[in-house]
Design an enzyme around this catalytic site. Sequence first.
Site, PDB file in Angstrom:
ATOM      1  N   HIS A 453     116.923   0.309-108.392  1.00  0.00           N
ATOM      2  CA  HIS A 453     118.272  -0.276-108.421  1.00  0.00           C
ATOM      3  C   HIS A 453     118.190  -1.809-108.372  1.00  0.00           C
ATOM      4  CE1 HIS A 453     120.377   3.614-106.777  1.00  0.00           C
ATOM      5  NE2 HIS A 453     119.610   3.821-107.826  1.00  0.00           N
ATOM      6  N   TYR A 460     113.769   4.463-101.446  1.00  0.00           N
ATOM      7  CA  TYR A 460     113.275   5.072-102.678  1.00  0.00           C
ATOM      8  C   TYR A 460     111.757   4.923-102.797  1.00  0.00           C
ATOM      9  CZ  TYR A 460     118.003   5.725-104.551  1.00  0.00           C
ATOM     10  OH  TYR A 460     119.300   6.144-104.763  1.00  0.00           O
TER      11      TYR A 460
END
Length: 990
Positions: A453, A460
Amino acid sequence: LPTLSHEAFGDIYLFEGELPNTLTTSNNNQLSLSKQHAKDGEQSLKWQYQPQATLTLNNIVNYQDDKNTATPLTFMMWIYNEKPQSSPLTLAFKQNNKIALSFNAELNFTGWRGIAVPFRDMQGSATGQLDQLVITAPNQAGTLFFDQIIMSVPLDNRWAVPDYQTPYVNNAVNTMVSKNWSALLMYDQMFQAHYPTLNFDTEFRDDQTEMASIYQRFEYYQGIRSDKKITPDMLDKHLALWEKLVLTQHADGSITGKALDHPNRQHFMKVEGVFSEGTQKALLDANMLRDVGKTLLQTAIYLRSDSLSATDRKKLEERYLLGTRYVLEQGFTRGSGYQIITHVGYQTRELFDAWFIGRHVLAKNNLLAPTQQAMMWYNATGRIFEKNNEIVDANVDILNTQLQWMIKSLLMLPDYQQRQQALAQLQSWLNKTILSSKGVAGGFKSDGSIFHHSQHYPAYAKDAFGGLAPSVYALSDSPFRLSTSAHERLKDVLLKMRIYTKETQIPVVLSGRHPTGLHKIGIAPFKWMALAGTPDGKQKLDTTLSAAYAKLDNKTHFEGINAESEPVGAWAMNYASMAIQRRASTQSPQQSWLAIARGFSRYLVGNESYENNNRYGRYLQYGQLEIIPADLTQSGFSHAGWDWNRYPGTTTIHLPYNELEAKLNQLPAAGIEEMLLSTESYSGANTLNNNSMFAMKLHGHSKYQQQSLRANKSYFLFDNRVIALGSGIENDDKQHTTETTLFQFAVPKLQSVIINGKKVNQLDTQLTLNNADTLIDPTGNLYKLTKGQTVKFSYQKQHSLDDRNSKPTEQLFATAVISHGKAPSNENYEYAIAIEAQNNKAPEYTVLQHNDQLHAVKDKITQEEGYAFFEATKLKSADATLLSSDAPVMVMAKIQNQQLTLSIVNPDLNLYQGREKDQFDDKGNQIEVSVYSRHWLTAESQSTNSTITVKGIWKLTTPQPGVIIKHHNNNTLITTTTIQATPTVINLVK
């Protein structure tokens, strides 16, 4: 359930009652409702047709789409085909008896296939009322079954995908951020270009010398053991899981059971106001893909046990084959987009592991080809043929949910030469991917950040290594191992993870959209990367990673290597706009406290807010300094009751929550989210001699009328001493107070704060302090303020809202903030912190300069200096080593024994130059844009040059590339080149 249901956006056929009177067919074509096959309920529409026959659905569709709608109206249906046909089905929507929109659906398959075709992807153009849908049969007679015909429904524009049946649908997915899930056809075509046919007419073997270790290592990782004892009780419980699925195989080989589904395909059905309750219930009644996968996986593992009797083995093998055939017949197979396939990787790992572990059973029963093909299709294995110049990032979703099964799909190829060539191609692709992460694109940065992102995102990162580490381990004893440089990069990034986390816990300042204090990194990747050996391949065990793993897993040792102590040192990670400092605790030297200072910039977003995550997170990176104690149980964070205006160290306008709450928009190239950028490029960190500094130019966003909020902020960290300076604090908000938070500390057990020598733990205490005060928080961190600053202190029950759902929360908190008043102009602050203060001693330091151009300090104990040049300026201090800088840079300096050591960095990542026109309106105010839409998303960092002037004549100890020394007026001019905001350390002598 009805046959036909009238829904908000269009009719839907479920075919559960009588044959509806809205259907007509041309002569000699039989229509009936059949229980032979069904996607929902028990019946579908059976059409026995002659060549070119027509079936007409007399339903009105009101079609009207905005050009840029994020949820285009879409036609959806499921088709069951008994025999592949070479010519397609044609579907045409009519308006006033004329064809307005039409499309084809290929019939080159058996079993179920789902199609989802947005009206805007059909041939022709029309809006308004469509009266009929006419389906024209292919050129050969045959039988088709239809179910779940949805005449019109809004569908997220990222979800409909091109596949073998409808290859023209939504080709925009090929360039979307989410292409790893959705561009399956594109990746399939890449693979097909290199392998037009795959050879399955050869015996499957997995014992060839150069590959056997890969299979063995994957199976060791998965805990496959032939000596595993399967008791009768285990077997009975397991067989009961199969009964729950209610799958029936018929004489013709077809299998009936509930529809196979996954959560992201069901998402559109759950959108409020789209389907009535009864219809929704029918659509959602399914066997979930992950549940089926888990049951199959357990069967596959049991089948590898030598303890099974022949009868039990036969029972399990029958179930395993039944489950596999059911999955394939439901349409989960190569070439099928399954209507919606986004994020399916989170649902498939058990299924694909079941097939990998049971590969010999599949080979024996002629199921190796379809299962291998399905694995290859849904994991987009064809991406191994991406062109080198197109590999600009590493997507953690791929590494987490697809990589392992990309490899396993290739390991299921029976042709040894094809398998070998494909694995060599995968090796090349993986090496390149790991080392490619341009701009703010995903992947592994040179400073140890891991991007997802478009930001450093530990939540993540842990998932990426969850899939990556076992893959590296499995390949590492084969010719297909990672290159030394790729392996080295992964090792560096993984080791950094245990530096910026504390006992696996992710700090709030690094929590992204999950500021709950609950997220942790995984420990297992350290184990598998340790067992993968050293990056150069010379040692079978990586001892550094072994020691780190042992510590994180609370073991004394691992594989004969003693656990490390917690890390100590200082690190600058400027792709994360972050300084990290750690020191061993005086009470417990094996443990270390962790301090992280963090900001954001015009390249790095300051927050990520979703509808149900981080609604109040705007200020998360407004110069936060998070201090996590060596004893994690003493942490002051509590999600309940937390004031989202008051992250420690931040300078913010204190707002009511309804004003602080993120107002979400869906911007081009993005989902429904908020990720705000700054206008400033100056935000980052520097280190020298295991000490660090952080500085940023803070600018609020005009989305919330906060464009007048500005501040220059800095932290200088020397051992356990932090000096915090702020200047140029201003905004024109006359309604709300601007403040800089010293600390916000949860005190559920009425822990004491010491203020000017006195213990305070009386609830409802409110104090105003303004006389060079000293405060000590409950973990023993001492805060010392200089004179002339107003500190508001409270010790009380604090009421807040949950960032996920806005439900009220509360907790007892001790909070101290420096108040700058309303609409401040050119305000500043100065305070120092002694972390784990000894004898209540405040840090001793000299401020060399503290104005809007420069923050500069000197630590008394180490005699180290830190300079945050916010712009080009000269120094006025006689005590300073530096005289000037011609650019915004950060410098740390230390003179010792006629030697000068400098660390210089320009924190500007310099991904683009000048101003982006589309980020500003005609009044010069910043417009909200998505970072995903920026042309510089994958830009290379460009170099910047700066020159500082140092008192006296100094020379380089050894020549250094990129460093130029000149002498002028008895002073030394030092020019350095910064790239990727990486500090340059220079050693000089008199």
